[in-house]
Design a protein around this motif. Structure first.
Motif, PDB file in Angstrom:
ATOM      1  N   HIS A  90       0.672  -1.257  -0.357  1.00 32.42           N
ATOM      2  CA  HIS A  90       0.089  -0.101   0.055  1.00 32.42           C
ATOM      3  C   HIS A  90       0.702   1.411  -0.172  1.00 32.42           C
ATOM      4  O   HIS A  90       2.074   1.163  -0.054  1.00 32.42           O
ATOM      5  CB  HIS A  90      -0.650   0.049   0.510  1.00 32.42           C
ATOM      6  N   ASP A  91       0.260   2.395  -0.344  1.00 28.74           N
ATOM      7  CA  ASP A  91       1.108   3.464  -0.194  1.00 28.74           C
ATOM      8  C   ASP A  91       0.539   3.879   1.182  1.00 28.74           C
ATOM      9  O   ASP A  91      -0.788   4.474   1.969  1.00 28.74           O
ATOM     10  CB  ASP A  91       0.642   4.798  -1.046  1.00 28.74           C
ATOM     11  N   CYS A  92       0.916   3.492   2.062  1.00 34.04           N
ATOM     12  CA  CYS A  92       0.905   4.006   3.839  1.00 34.04           C
ATOM     13  C   CYS A  92       0.577   5.542   3.841  1.00 34.04           C
ATOM     14  O   CYS A  92       0.974   6.435   2.923  1.00 34.04           O
ATOM     15  CB  CYS A  92       2.444   3.043   5.487  1.00 34.04           C
ATOM     16  N   ILE A  93       0.109   5.327   4.931  1.00 39.11           N
ATOM     17  CA  ILE A  93      -0.388   6.504   5.065  1.00 39.11           C
ATOM     18  C   ILE A  93      -0.428   7.097   7.121  1.00 39.11           C
ATOM     19  O   ILE A  93      -0.787   5.786   7.331  1.00 39.11           O
ATOM     20  CB  ILE A  93      -2.867   7.559   4.599  1.00 39.11           C
ATOM     21  N   PHE A  94      -0.395   7.582   7.840  1.00 38.66           N
ATOM     22  CA  PHE A  94       0.518   8.092   8.635  1.00 38.66           C
ATOM     23  C   PHE A  94      -0.115   9.158   9.450  1.00 38.66           C
ATOM     24  O   PHE A  94      -0.598  10.169   8.507  1.00 38.66           O
ATOM     25  CB  PHE A  94       2.201   8.140   8.907  1.00 38.66           C
ATOM     26  N   LEU A  95      -0.773   9.270  10.713  1.00 40.93           N
ATOM     27  CA  LEU A  95      -1.958  10.471  11.435  1.00 40.93           C
ATOM     28  C   LEU A  95      -0.136  10.382  12.755  1.00 40.93           C
ATOM     29  O   LEU A  95      -0.508   9.122  13.318  1.00 40.93           O
ATOM     30  CB  LEU A  95      -2.753   9.153  11.730  1.00 40.93           C
ATOM     31  N   LEU A 111      -8.125   6.446  -1.528  1.00 43.62           N
ATOM     32  CA  LEU A 111      -7.486   6.629  -1.326  1.00 43.62           C
ATOM     33  C   LEU A 111      -6.602   7.633  -2.098  1.00 43.62           C
ATOM     34  O   LEU A 111      -6.579   8.499  -2.694  1.00 43.62           O
ATOM     35  CB  LEU A 111      -7.357   7.750   0.302  1.00 43.62           C
ATOM     36  N   SER A 112      -5.596   6.356  -1.773  1.00 45.21           N
ATOM     37  CA  SER A 112      -3.981   6.828  -2.553  1.00 45.21           C
ATOM     38  C   SER A 112      -4.195   6.462  -3.633  1.00 45.21           C
ATOM     39  O   SER A 112      -3.473   7.307  -5.139  1.00 45.21           O
ATOM     40  CB  SER A 112      -3.112   5.805  -2.174  1.00 45.21           C
ATOM     41  N   ARG A 113      -4.895   5.866  -5.097  1.00 49.36           N
ATOM     42  CA  ARG A 113      -5.317   5.328  -5.755  1.00 49.36           C
ATOM     43  C   ARG A 113      -6.114   6.373  -6.514  1.00 49.36           C
ATOM     44  O   ARG A 113      -4.923   6.802  -7.710  1.00 49.36           O
ATOM     45  CB  ARG A 113      -6.641   4.155  -5.900  1.00 49.36           C
ATOM     46  N   ARG A 114      -6.644   7.670  -6.016  1.00 50.37           N
ATOM     47  CA  ARG A 114      -6.647   8.382  -6.296  1.00 50.37           C
ATOM     48  C   ARG A 114      -5.991   9.699  -6.527  1.00 50.37           C
ATOM     49  O   ARG A 114      -6.487  10.760  -8.025  1.00 50.37           O
ATOM     50  CB  ARG A 114      -8.516   8.900  -5.283  1.00 50.37           C
ATOM     51  N   LEU A 115      -5.163   9.693  -5.470  1.00 48.56           N
ATOM     52  CA  LEU A 115      -4.379  10.788  -5.384  1.00 48.56           C
ATOM     53  C   LEU A 115      -3.174   9.820  -6.969  1.00 48.56           C
ATOM     54  O   LEU A 115      -2.449  10.911  -7.632  1.00 48.56           O
ATOM     55  CB  LEU A 115      -3.050  10.374  -4.439  1.00 48.56           C
ATOM     56  N   ARG A 116      -2.938   8.996  -7.462  1.00 49.46           N
ATOM     57  CA  ARG A 116      -2.168   8.404  -8.116  1.00 49.46           C
ATOM     58  C   ARG A 116      -2.166   8.823  -9.297  1.00 49.46           C
ATOM     59  O   ARG A 116      -1.647   8.891 -10.320  1.00 49.46           O
ATOM     60  CB  ARG A 116      -1.910   6.283  -8.080  1.00 49.46           C
ATOM     61  N   THR A 117      -3.866   8.827  -9.552  1.00 48.85           N
ATOM     62  CA  THR A 117      -4.348   8.320 -10.707  1.00 48.85           C
ATOM     63  C   THR A 117      -4.328  10.754 -11.083  1.00 48.85           C
ATOM     64  O   THR A 117      -3.814  10.734 -12.304  1.00 48.85           O
ATOM     65  CB  THR A 117      -5.727   8.865 -10.396  1.00 48.85           C
ATOM     66  N   ALA A 118      -4.923  11.185  -9.863  1.00 53.81           N
ATOM     67  CA  ALA A 118      -4.494  12.879  -9.989  1.00 53.81           C
ATOM     68  C   ALA A 118      -3.030  12.969 -10.642  1.00 53.81           C
ATOM     69  O   ALA A 118      -2.899  13.693 -11.512  1.00 53.81           O
ATOM     70  CB  ALA A 118      -4.940  13.859  -8.658  1.00 53.81           C
ATOM     71  N   ALA A 119      -2.295  12.534 -10.197  1.00 52.18           N
ATOM     72  CA  ALA A 119      -0.997  13.055 -10.973  1.00 52.18           C
ATOM     73  C   ALA A 119      -0.216  12.623 -11.112  1.00 52.18           C
ATOM     74  O   ALA A 119       0.472  12.970 -12.541  1.00 52.18           O
ATOM     75  CB  ALA A 119      -0.050  12.170  -9.090  1.00 52.18           C
ATOM     76  N   ASN A 120      -1.559  11.362 -11.937  1.00 54.94           N
ATOM     77  CA  ASN A 120      -0.699  10.460 -13.692  1.00 54.94           C
ATOM     78  C   ASN A 120      -1.544  12.053 -15.139  1.00 54.94           C
ATOM     79  O   ASN A 120      -1.138  12.000 -16.030  1.00 54.94           O
ATOM     80  CB  ASN A 120      -1.788   9.228 -13.641  1.00 54.94           C
ATOM     81  N   ASP A 121      -2.625  11.970 -14.118  1.00 55.03           N
ATOM     82  CA  ASP A 121      -2.813  12.750 -14.916  1.00 55.03           C
ATOM     83  C   ASP A 121      -2.214  14.517 -15.592  1.00 55.03           C
ATOM     84  O   ASP A 121      -3.025  15.226 -16.489  1.00 55.03           O
ATOM     85  CB  ASP A 121      -4.523  13.301 -14.336  1.00 55.03           C
ATOM     86  N   ALA A 122      -2.115  14.598 -14.394  1.00 53.21           N
ATOM     87  CA  ALA A 122      -1.638  16.224 -14.430  1.00 53.21           C
ATOM     88  C   ALA A 122       0.141  15.844 -15.095  1.00 53.21           C
ATOM     89  O   ALA A 122       1.003  16.556 -14.522  1.00 53.21           O
ATOM     90  CB  ALA A 122      -0.929  16.869 -13.063  1.00 53.21           C
ATOM     91  N   GLY A 123       0.427  14.447 -15.683  1.00 52.03           N
ATOM     92  CA  GLY A 123       1.611  13.780 -16.388  1.00 52.03           C
ATOM     93  C   GLY A 123       2.668  13.758 -15.079  1.00 52.03           C
ATOM     94  O   GLY A 123       4.192  13.889 -16.021  1.00 52.03           O
ATOM     95  N   PHE A 124       2.292  13.430 -14.099  1.00 52.37           N
ATOM     96  CA  PHE A 124       3.346  13.121 -13.054  1.00 52.37           C
ATOM     97  C   PHE A 124       3.296  11.304 -13.555  1.00 52.37           C
ATOM     98  O   PHE A 124       2.885  10.972 -13.320  1.00 52.37           O
ATOM     99  CB  PHE A 124       3.101  13.376 -11.627  1.00 52.37           C
ATOM    100  N   SER A 125       5.051  11.368 -13.361  1.00 56.69           N
ATOM    101  CA  SER A 125       4.968   9.455 -13.441  1.00 56.69           C
ATOM    102  C   SER A 125       6.141   9.235 -12.454  1.00 56.69           C
ATOM    103  O   SER A 125       6.461  10.014 -11.283  1.00 56.69           O
ATOM    104  CB  SER A 125       6.080   9.103 -15.331  1.00 56.69           C
ATOM    105  N   ARG A 128       4.944   8.190  -6.505  1.00 56.19           N
ATOM    106  CA  ARG A 128       5.134   7.517  -4.955  1.00 56.19           C
ATOM    107  C   ARG A 128       4.631   8.048  -3.540  1.00 56.19           C
ATOM    108  O   ARG A 128       5.239   9.513  -3.137  1.00 56.19           O
ATOM    109  CB  ARG A 128       6.669   7.309  -4.839  1.00 56.19           C
ATOM    110  N   PRO A 129       3.358   8.545  -3.178  1.00 60.50           N
ATOM    111  CA  PRO A 129       2.531   9.432  -2.544  1.00 60.50           C
ATOM    112  C   PRO A 129       3.343   9.103  -1.173  1.00 60.50           C
ATOM    113  O   PRO A 129       3.786   8.158  -0.778  1.00 60.50           O
ATOM    114  CB  PRO A 129       0.835   8.856  -2.030  1.00 60.50           C
ATOM    115  N   VAL A 130       3.185  10.156  -0.491  1.00 64.64           N
ATOM    116  CA  VAL A 130       3.506  10.080   0.893  1.00 64.64           C
ATOM    117  C   VAL A 130       2.822  10.795   1.560  1.00 64.64           C
ATOM    118  O   VAL A 130       2.600  12.508   1.318  1.00 64.64           O
ATOM    119  CB  VAL A 130       4.474  11.203   1.164  1.00 64.64           C
ATOM    120  N   ILE A 131       1.677  10.306   2.257  1.00 59.43           N
ATOM    121  CA  ILE A 131       0.667  11.046   2.855  1.00 59.43           C
ATOM    122  C   ILE A 131       0.840  11.075   4.251  1.00 59.43           C
ATOM    123  O   ILE A 131       0.629   9.485   4.902  1.00 59.43           O
ATOM    124  CB  ILE A 131      -0.477  10.485   2.210  1.00 59.43           C
ATOM    125  N   GLU A 132       0.538  12.906   4.789  1.00 60.77           N
ATOM    126  CA  GLU A 132       0.856  12.155   6.662  1.00 60.77           C
ATOM    127  C   GLU A 132      -0.034  12.718   6.486  1.00 60.77           C
ATOM    128  O   GLU A 132       0.015  14.189   5.835  1.00 60.77           O
ATOM    129  CB  GLU A 132       2.276  12.552   6.726  1.00 60.77           C
TER     130      GLU A 132
END
Ligand SMILES: [Zn+2]
Ligand SMILES: [Zn+2]
Length: 143
Positions: A90-95, A111-125, A128-132
């Motif tokens: 997973h793209d682990c999420i830390f609180l 949540l992390s899939r949506r972040l990845r998709t949003a980043a890909n859509d913005a042309g980002f390859s 590696r989501p860092v979610i804190e």
């Protein structure tokens, strides 16, 4: 399987050795109930071994642990926690608690899939989501 055994197994699967020093670093990280810095670990080991352990040697081991996913780095705190599920893809999420510094690990693939998709859509390859998430943990909120 107990965590140190799981960690050893994971490293050995990657053809890395579970040396006494690596085992002690892993044990030191597990001994804290909050994310720890390399300096915290060096200090704790220096005390228990009765000799000075340099933070540099700790960093090398931490890099290896992180690369093999047995320890996770909390980017915002520049600190490390033991990964309770090394096989986690997973793209682990830390609180991260503002008051006590504790880090709670959650996974939310939607949540992390949506972040990845949003980043890909913005042309980002090579995304590696860092979610804190910062806030107050349940224990501190109840105080
Ligand atoms: Zn996870
Ligand atoms: Zn707290």
């Amino acid at each position: 399987m107990p965590l140190p055994d799981l960690a050893r197994h994971t490293l050995e699967q990657a053809s890395e050795q579970w040396t006494p020093m690596r085992a002690r670093v892993f044990e030191a990280i597990s001994g804290f109930d909050r994310p720890v810095s390399a300096y915290d670990i060096a200090e704790s080991l220096s005390k228990s071994e009765g000799r000075r352990v340099a933070a540099n040697s700790i960093y090398r081991i931490l890099d290896l642990f992180v690369a093999n996913n047995i320890v996770r780095r909390i980017e915002s705190a520049n600190a490390y926690v033991v990964n309770s599920h090394p096989g986690c893809a997973h793209d682990c999420i830390f609180l991260v608690c503002d008051d006590c510094g504790k880090a709670i690990h959650i996974d939310d693939d939607n949540l992390s899939r949506r972040l990845r998709t949003a980043a890909n859509d913005a042309g980002f390859s090579s995304v590696r989501p860092v979610i804190e998430v910062k806030g107050k943990c349940g224990d501190c909120a109840a105080r």
